[in-house]
Design a protein around this motif. Structure first.
Motif, short mmCIF file in Angstrom:
data_model
loop_
_atom_site.label_atom_id
_atom_site.label_comp_id
_atom_site.label_asym_id
_atom_site.label_seq_id
_atom_site.Cartn_x
_atom_site.Cartn_y
_atom_site.Cartn_z
N SER A 117 38.53 82.45 11.59
CA SER A 117 39.45 83.43 11.03
C SER A 117 40.02 82.85 9.76
CB SER A 117 40.59 83.71 12.03
OG SER A 117 41.66 84.40 11.42
N ILE A 118 40.61 83.70 8.92
CA ILE A 118 41.36 83.16 7.80
C ILE A 118 42.55 82.35 8.31
CG2 ILE A 118 40.64 84.87 6.11
CD1 ILE A 118 43.31 86.31 6.59
N PRO A 160 36.55 85.77 9.35
CA PRO A 160 36.92 87.13 8.93
C PRO A 160 38.35 87.17 8.38
CG PRO A 160 35.94 87.13 11.12
CD PRO A 160 36.23 85.71 10.78
N GLY A 161 38.55 88.08 7.43
CA GLY A 161 39.88 88.31 6.90
C GLY A 161 40.53 89.50 7.59
N PHE A 162 41.01 90.46 6.81
CA PHE A 162 41.68 91.63 7.36
C PHE A 162 40.63 92.66 7.76
CE2 PHE A 162 45.17 90.50 4.08
CZ PHE A 162 45.66 89.50 4.92
N ARG A 181 48.12 95.53 3.18
CA ARG A 181 47.12 94.46 3.32
C ARG A 181 45.95 94.68 2.37
NH1 ARG A 181 46.51 91.61 9.13
NH2 ARG A 181 48.73 91.22 9.49
N VAL A 185 44.31 92.17 -1.20
CA VAL A 185 42.94 91.64 -1.18
C VAL A 185 42.33 91.82 -2.57
CG1 VAL A 185 40.64 91.87 -0.18
CG2 VAL A 185 42.67 92.15 1.26
N GLY A 191 38.31 94.75 5.31
CA GLY A 191 36.94 94.48 5.71
C GLY A 191 36.49 95.39 6.84
N TYR A 217 34.37 82.35 4.37
CA TYR A 217 35.43 83.30 4.66
C TYR A 217 35.03 84.68 4.15
CZ TYR A 217 38.33 79.38 6.03
OH TYR A 217 38.82 78.27 6.68
N ASP A 219 36.50 87.63 3.53
CA ASP A 219 37.88 88.09 3.45
C ASP A 219 38.22 88.82 2.15
OD1 ASP A 219 37.80 86.05 1.62
OD2 ASP A 219 39.50 84.94 2.44
N THR A 223 41.96 84.55 0.88
CA THR A 223 42.40 83.16 1.09
C THR A 223 42.58 82.41 -0.22
OG1 THR A 223 40.10 82.42 1.41
CG2 THR A 223 41.36 82.92 3.39
#
Length: 241
Positions: A117-118, A160-162, A181, A185, A191, A217, A219, A223
């Motif tokens: 995960s992030i 994964p990110g959001f 969110r 990004v 995502g 990542y 994402d 990040t």
């Protein structure tokens, strides 16, 4: 036909990964906590249960450790049982499956992909042991790559990110949260499970034959976006927030 095992495969990112690997020509074995259509019941935190399932399946060529849980709560009031349960599933489950399924790849070759995960990169407040567990999985990924690389096994991680999924409904059911969110990004969107699945497919397949010990990542760049969130004077080039 090569065989792939995907944990946490009944929905969300896990289901997308299973679909992608099947399209890539893998015979996909789907595991999850509860049995369902083409899904085998297996609690990955139960070492003996994982060993039994692995014995039934036999040698595999790819393993995706995707199963994971989280429990919300600040450190000062976190339930110790919740804290250890998250570690047992996220880190312990990754170890159990790597040992049982990954060991069948030794001296044959194969690929292990751990879904982190992030949160492994940037701690997420008030989620107990979730961030520590994912950071630990990332360290375990690198250890596996170094230890098993000489025996032909690659190990990588995907963060994964959001990504809205059925399991993150408590967060993404709020339209305002979704919009905020997405706005932070760099790619300006949330995502989708398929975004993660596509990277897992690459890491599980032959195109990544010289890639191991890495984390990607997925994402949208979040990040690396810290400096885009810091206000600037109007006369300084760059994003204004």
């Amino acid at each position: 036909m090569p065989t792939a095992v995907v944990t946490g495969a009944s929905r969300g990112i896990g289901a997308a990964i299973a679909t992608r690997l099947a399209s890539d020509g893998f015979d996909v074995v789907r595991l999850d906590l509860e049995a369902g259509d083409d899904v085998i019941a297996c609690d990955v935190s139960d070492h003996a249960a994982v060993r039994r399932v692995a014995a039934d399946i036999g040698p595999v060529d790819a393993l995706v450790n995707n199963a994971g849980i989280w429990k919300f709560g600040p450190i000062e009031s976190a339930d110790p049982d919740d804290f250890t349960r998250v570690l047992a599933v996220n880190l312990g489950g990754t170890f159990n499956c790597t040992q049982a399924f990954g060991a069948t790849m030794l001296d044959r070759g194969g690929s292990i992909v751990n879904v982190v995960s992030i949160a492994a990169h940037s701690p997420n407040p008030s989620v107990g042991s979730y961030s520590p567990s994912k950071t630990a999985v990332l360290a375990f990924t690198r250890q596996t790559a170094v230890e098993w690389g000489p025996r032909g096994v690659r190990a990588n991680a995907v963060g994964p990110g959001f990504v809205p999924t059925p399991g993150t409904g408590d967060v993404y059911d709020d339209d305002r949260v979704r919009a905020i969110r997405a706005s932070v990004v760099p790619l300006r969107r949330l995502g989708e499970p398929v975004d993660v699945a596509n990277v897992v497919g690459f890491l599980a397949g032959p195109e990544s034959a010289y890639v191991t010990g890495q984390v990607i990542y997925v994402d949208g760049g979040v990040t690396e976006s810290l400096m885009t969130l810091i206000p600037r004077p109007a006369d300084v080039p760059g994003p204004q927030v």
